[in-house]
Scaffold this motif. Structure first.
Motif, PDB file in Angstrom:
ATOM      1  N   PHE A   1       1.099  -1.174   0.013  1.00 52.88           N
ATOM      2  CA  PHE A   1       0.001   0.122   0.128  1.00 52.88           C
ATOM      3  C   PHE A   1       0.841   0.965  -0.124  1.00 52.88           C
ATOM      4  CE2 PHE A   1      -2.523  -3.178   2.105  1.00 52.88           C
ATOM      5  CZ  PHE A   1      -3.678  -3.344   1.412  1.00 52.88           C
ATOM      6  N   HIS A   2       0.394   2.258  -0.664  1.00 54.05           N
ATOM      7  CA  HIS A   2       1.106   3.477  -0.564  1.00 54.05           C
ATOM      8  C   HIS A   2       0.058   4.612  -0.470  1.00 54.05           C
ATOM      9  CE1 HIS A   2       3.987   6.430  -1.939  1.00 54.05           C
ATOM     10  NE2 HIS A   2       2.940   7.208  -2.505  1.00 54.05           N
ATOM     11  N   GLY A   3      -0.021   5.456   0.705  1.00 46.83           N
ATOM     12  CA  GLY A   3      -0.715   6.428   0.732  1.00 46.83           C
ATOM     13  C   GLY A   3      -0.175   7.799   0.025  1.00 46.83           C
ATOM     14  N   THR A   4      -1.337   8.452  -0.541  1.00 45.97           N
ATOM     15  CA  THR A   4      -0.788   9.626  -1.425  1.00 45.97           C
ATOM     16  C   THR A   4      -1.737  10.688  -1.286  1.00 45.97           C
ATOM     17  OG1 THR A   4       0.191  10.235  -3.459  1.00 45.97           O
ATOM     18  CG2 THR A   4      -2.096   8.874  -3.476  1.00 45.97           C
ATOM     19  N   SER A   5      -1.681  11.899  -1.472  1.00 51.43           N
ATOM     20  CA  SER A   5      -2.445  12.938  -1.683  1.00 51.43           C
ATOM     21  C   SER A   5      -3.270  12.995  -3.142  1.00 51.43           C
ATOM     22  CB  SER A   5      -1.844  14.389  -1.415  1.00 51.43           C
ATOM     23  OG  SER A   5      -0.730  14.491  -2.403  1.00 51.43           O
ATOM     24  N   ARG A   6      -4.690  13.410  -2.903  1.00 50.24           N
ATOM     25  CA  ARG A   6      -5.410  13.657  -4.151  1.00 50.24           C
ATOM     26  C   ARG A   6      -6.124  15.244  -3.991  1.00 50.24           C
ATOM     27  NH1 ARG A   6     -11.468  12.278  -4.987  1.00 50.24           N
ATOM     28  NH2 ARG A   6     -11.328  12.123  -2.805  1.00 50.24           N
ATOM     29  N   HIS A   7      -5.887  16.085  -5.079  1.00 46.14           N
ATOM     30  CA  HIS A   7      -6.302  17.186  -5.009  1.00 46.14           C
ATOM     31  C   HIS A   7      -7.401  17.347  -6.290  1.00 46.14           C
ATOM     32  CE1 HIS A   7      -3.804  18.821  -1.903  1.00 46.14           C
ATOM     33  NE2 HIS A   7      -2.721  17.769  -2.391  1.00 46.14           N
ATOM     34  N   CYS A   8      -8.172  16.372  -6.643  1.00 49.64           N
ATOM     35  CA  CYS A   8      -9.136  16.304  -7.714  1.00 49.64           C
ATOM     36  C   CYS A   8     -10.151  15.749  -7.514  1.00 49.64           C
ATOM     37  CB  CYS A   8      -8.297  16.186  -9.099  1.00 49.64           C
ATOM     38  SG  CYS A   8      -8.002  14.324  -9.036  1.00 49.64           S
ATOM     39  N   TYR A   9     -11.126  15.611  -8.353  1.00 51.40           N
ATOM     40  CA  TYR A   9     -12.433  14.725  -8.118  1.00 51.40           C
ATOM     41  C   TYR A   9     -12.288  13.391  -8.627  1.00 51.40           C
ATOM     42  CZ  TYR A   9     -14.490  19.008  -6.644  1.00 51.40           C
ATOM     43  OH  TYR A   9     -14.658  20.105  -6.076  1.00 51.40           O
ATOM     44  N   LEU A  10     -11.185  12.910  -9.228  1.00 50.78           N
ATOM     45  CA  LEU A  10     -10.743  11.525  -9.634  1.00 50.78           C
ATOM     46  C   LEU A  10     -11.428  10.589  -8.781  1.00 50.78           C
ATOM     47  CD1 LEU A  10      -9.796   9.744 -11.761  1.00 50.78           C
ATOM     48  CD2 LEU A  10      -7.527   9.517 -10.605  1.00 50.78           C
ATOM     49  N   GLY A  11     -12.519   9.702  -9.301  1.00 48.56           N
ATOM     50  CA  GLY A  11     -12.959   8.730  -8.568  1.00 48.56           C
ATOM     51  C   GLY A  11     -14.244   9.129  -7.457  1.00 48.56           C
ATOM     52  N   GLU A  12     -14.399  10.381  -7.494  1.00 51.49           N
ATOM     53  CA  GLU A  12     -15.123  10.937  -6.254  1.00 51.49           C
ATOM     54  C   GLU A  12     -16.514  10.790  -6.470  1.00 51.49           C
ATOM     55  OE1 GLU A  12     -15.987  12.521  -2.802  1.00 51.49           O
ATOM     56  OE2 GLU A  12     -13.887  12.354  -3.626  1.00 51.49           O
ATOM     57  N   TYR A  13     -17.091  10.791  -7.801  1.00 56.38           N
ATOM     58  CA  TYR A  13     -18.295  10.564  -8.123  1.00 56.38           C
ATOM     59  C   TYR A  13     -18.268   9.621  -9.315  1.00 56.38           C
ATOM     60  CZ  TYR A  13     -18.887  14.813  -5.562  1.00 56.38           C
ATOM     61  OH  TYR A  13     -18.997  15.944  -4.521  1.00 56.38           O
ATOM     62  N   GLU A  14     -19.484   8.905  -9.697  1.00 52.70           N
ATOM     63  CA  GLU A  14     -19.578   8.007 -10.912  1.00 52.70           C
ATOM     64  C   GLU A  14     -19.383   8.857 -11.986  1.00 52.70           C
ATOM     65  OE1 GLU A  14     -22.796   4.887 -13.179  1.00 52.70           O
ATOM     66  OE2 GLU A  14     -22.819   5.468 -10.802  1.00 52.70           O
ATOM     67  N   GLY A  15     -18.511   8.252 -12.880  1.00 54.17           N
ATOM     68  CA  GLY A  15     -18.274   9.270 -14.165  1.00 54.17           C
ATOM     69  C   GLY A  15     -16.993   9.932 -13.895  1.00 54.17           C
ATOM     70  N   TYR A  16     -16.534  10.325 -13.051  1.00 52.61           N
ATOM     71  CA  TYR A  16     -15.227  11.002 -12.647  1.00 52.61           C
ATOM     72  C   TYR A  16     -13.917  10.558 -12.916  1.00 52.61           C
ATOM     73  CZ  TYR A  16     -17.726  15.398 -11.316  1.00 52.61           C
ATOM     74  OH  TYR A  16     -18.870  16.385 -11.399  1.00 52.61           O
ATOM     75  N   VAL A  17     -13.743  10.042 -13.985  1.00 50.69           N
ATOM     76  CA  VAL A  17     -12.547   9.077 -14.518  1.00 50.69           C
ATOM     77  C   VAL A  17     -11.380   9.680 -15.049  1.00 50.69           C
ATOM     78  CG1 VAL A  17     -14.033   6.997 -14.036  1.00 50.69           C
ATOM     79  CG2 VAL A  17     -13.648   8.183 -16.245  1.00 50.69           C
ATOM     80  N   THR A  18     -11.530  10.992 -15.352  1.00 51.57           N
ATOM     81  CA  THR A  18     -10.285  11.484 -15.741  1.00 51.57           C
ATOM     82  C   THR A  18      -9.262  12.127 -14.856  1.00 51.57           C
ATOM     83  OG1 THR A  18     -11.765  12.062 -17.713  1.00 51.57           O
ATOM     84  CG2 THR A  18      -9.575  13.504 -17.481  1.00 51.57           C
ATOM     85  N   MET A  19      -7.823  11.910 -15.213  1.00 55.65           N
ATOM     86  CA  MET A  19      -6.836  12.457 -14.317  1.00 55.65           C
ATOM     87  C   MET A  19      -6.750  13.702 -14.782  1.00 55.65           C
ATOM     88  SD  MET A  19      -4.019   9.310 -14.600  1.00 55.65           S
ATOM     89  CE  MET A  19      -4.243   9.116 -16.423  1.00 55.65           C
ATOM     90  N   CYS A  20      -6.483  14.395 -13.376  1.00 55.64           N
ATOM     91  CA  CYS A  20      -6.048  15.891 -13.657  1.00 55.64           C
ATOM     92  C   CYS A  20      -4.959  16.194 -14.153  1.00 55.64           C
ATOM     93  CB  CYS A  20      -6.613  16.732 -12.261  1.00 55.64           C
ATOM     94  SG  CYS A  20      -5.397  16.202 -10.930  1.00 55.64           S
ATOM     95  N   GLU A  21      -4.585  17.506 -14.087  1.00 62.48           N
ATOM     96  CA  GLU A  21      -3.197  18.203 -14.550  1.00 62.48           C
ATOM     97  C   GLU A  21      -2.737  18.929 -13.367  1.00 62.48           C
ATOM     98  OE1 GLU A  21      -1.551  17.222 -17.264  1.00 62.48           O
ATOM     99  OE2 GLU A  21      -3.327  16.020 -18.124  1.00 62.48           O
ATOM    100  N   LEU A  22      -3.140  18.935 -12.297  1.00 59.85           N
ATOM    101  CA  LEU A  22      -2.767  19.819 -11.051  1.00 59.85           C
ATOM    102  C   LEU A  22      -1.313  18.958 -10.625  1.00 59.85           C
ATOM    103  CD1 LEU A  22      -6.132  19.932  -9.316  1.00 59.85           C
ATOM    104  CD2 LEU A  22      -5.157  21.656 -10.684  1.00 59.85           C
ATOM    105  N   ALA A  23      -0.509  19.915 -10.536  1.00 57.91           N
ATOM    106  CA  ALA A  23       0.902  19.621 -10.271  1.00 57.91           C
ATOM    107  C   ALA A  23       0.818  19.187  -8.562  1.00 57.91           C
ATOM    108  CB  ALA A  23       1.993  20.747 -10.268  1.00 57.91           C
ATOM    109  N   ILE A  24       0.040  19.558  -7.954  1.00 58.28           N
ATOM    110  CA  ILE A  24       0.089  19.090  -6.571  1.00 58.28           C
ATOM    111  C   ILE A  24      -0.597  17.872  -6.390  1.00 58.28           C
ATOM    112  CG2 ILE A  24       0.281  21.459  -5.583  1.00 58.28           C
ATOM    113  CD1 ILE A  24      -2.864  21.492  -4.931  1.00 58.28           C
ATOM    114  N   CYS A  25      -1.482  17.458  -7.417  1.00 60.15           N
ATOM    115  CA  CYS A  25      -2.057  16.104  -7.271  1.00 60.15           C
ATOM    116  C   CYS A  25      -1.263  14.924  -7.229  1.00 60.15           C
ATOM    117  CB  CYS A  25      -3.331  16.116  -8.144  1.00 60.15           C
ATOM    118  SG  CYS A  25      -4.420  14.568  -7.835  1.00 60.15           S
ATOM    119  N   SER A  26      -0.721  14.164  -6.230  1.00 63.57           N
ATOM    120  CA  SER A  26       0.096  13.273  -6.335  1.00 63.57           C
ATOM    121  C   SER A  26      -0.415  11.996  -7.112  1.00 63.57           C
ATOM    122  CB  SER A  26       0.878  12.786  -4.875  1.00 63.57           C
ATOM    123  OG  SER A  26       1.563  13.937  -4.477  1.00 63.57           O
ATOM    124  N   LEU A  27      -1.809  11.794  -6.529  1.00 64.37           N
ATOM    125  CA  LEU A  27      -2.405  10.419  -7.074  1.00 64.37           C
ATOM    126  C   LEU A  27      -2.392  10.622  -8.745  1.00 64.37           C
ATOM    127  CD1 LEU A  27      -4.608   8.072  -7.199  1.00 64.37           C
ATOM    128  CD2 LEU A  27      -6.065   9.767  -7.107  1.00 64.37           C
TER     129      LEU A  27
END
Length: 138
Positions: A1-27
């Protein structure tokens, strides 16, 4: 397991499956390029028990300690990774001055003991680890 930070909505809601381009979003960075040793500590975590490397654990609650809960969500994210440890150097005490595995070894296996409450595996080569699954949980 690897814990990481997420700063976007990826996986938050059904249909949110696109990766963001935020530099701070480690996920999304990990999912896009895989793990990078050069990014070790870039999410604001400067303490590296065994030097700069990619840290994993077989204990999900250890990884949970490194997962954030964004202000807009009740969910955290950990990654399940495929890891090739090679020949492990076993350590029981913090050795922050490491810049790689001990001579003759490929990785560090931090065992429960003097300084550790949970096991840790530390990889020093990008190609030794790949993300396999994203786990989103409350």
């Amino acid at each position: 397991f690897h814990g990481t930070s997420r700063h976007c909505y990826l996986g938050e809601y059904e249909g949110y499956v696109t990766m963001c381009e935020l530099a701070i979003c480690s996920l999304c960075s990990i999912l896009r390029t895989s793990f990078l040793v050069t990014k070790a500590g870039s999410a604001g975590r400067s303490f590296k028990r065994f030097g700069p490397g990619i840290y994993t654990s077989t204990v999900s609650s250890k990884a949970d300690d490194y997962a954030n809960k964004p202000s807009y969500s009740e969910n955290k994210v950990v990654l399940v990774a495929k890891v090739a440890l090679g020949k492990e150097g076993v350590l029981y005490q913090t050795t922050q001055d490491l810049t790689g595995p001990p001579y003759g070894y490929d990785s560090v296996l931090g065992e429960v003991g003097v300084d550790l409450n949970y096991d840790e595996q530390v990889l020093y080569k990008d190609e030794a680890i790949r993300p396999a699954y994203v786990v989103i949980y409350e």
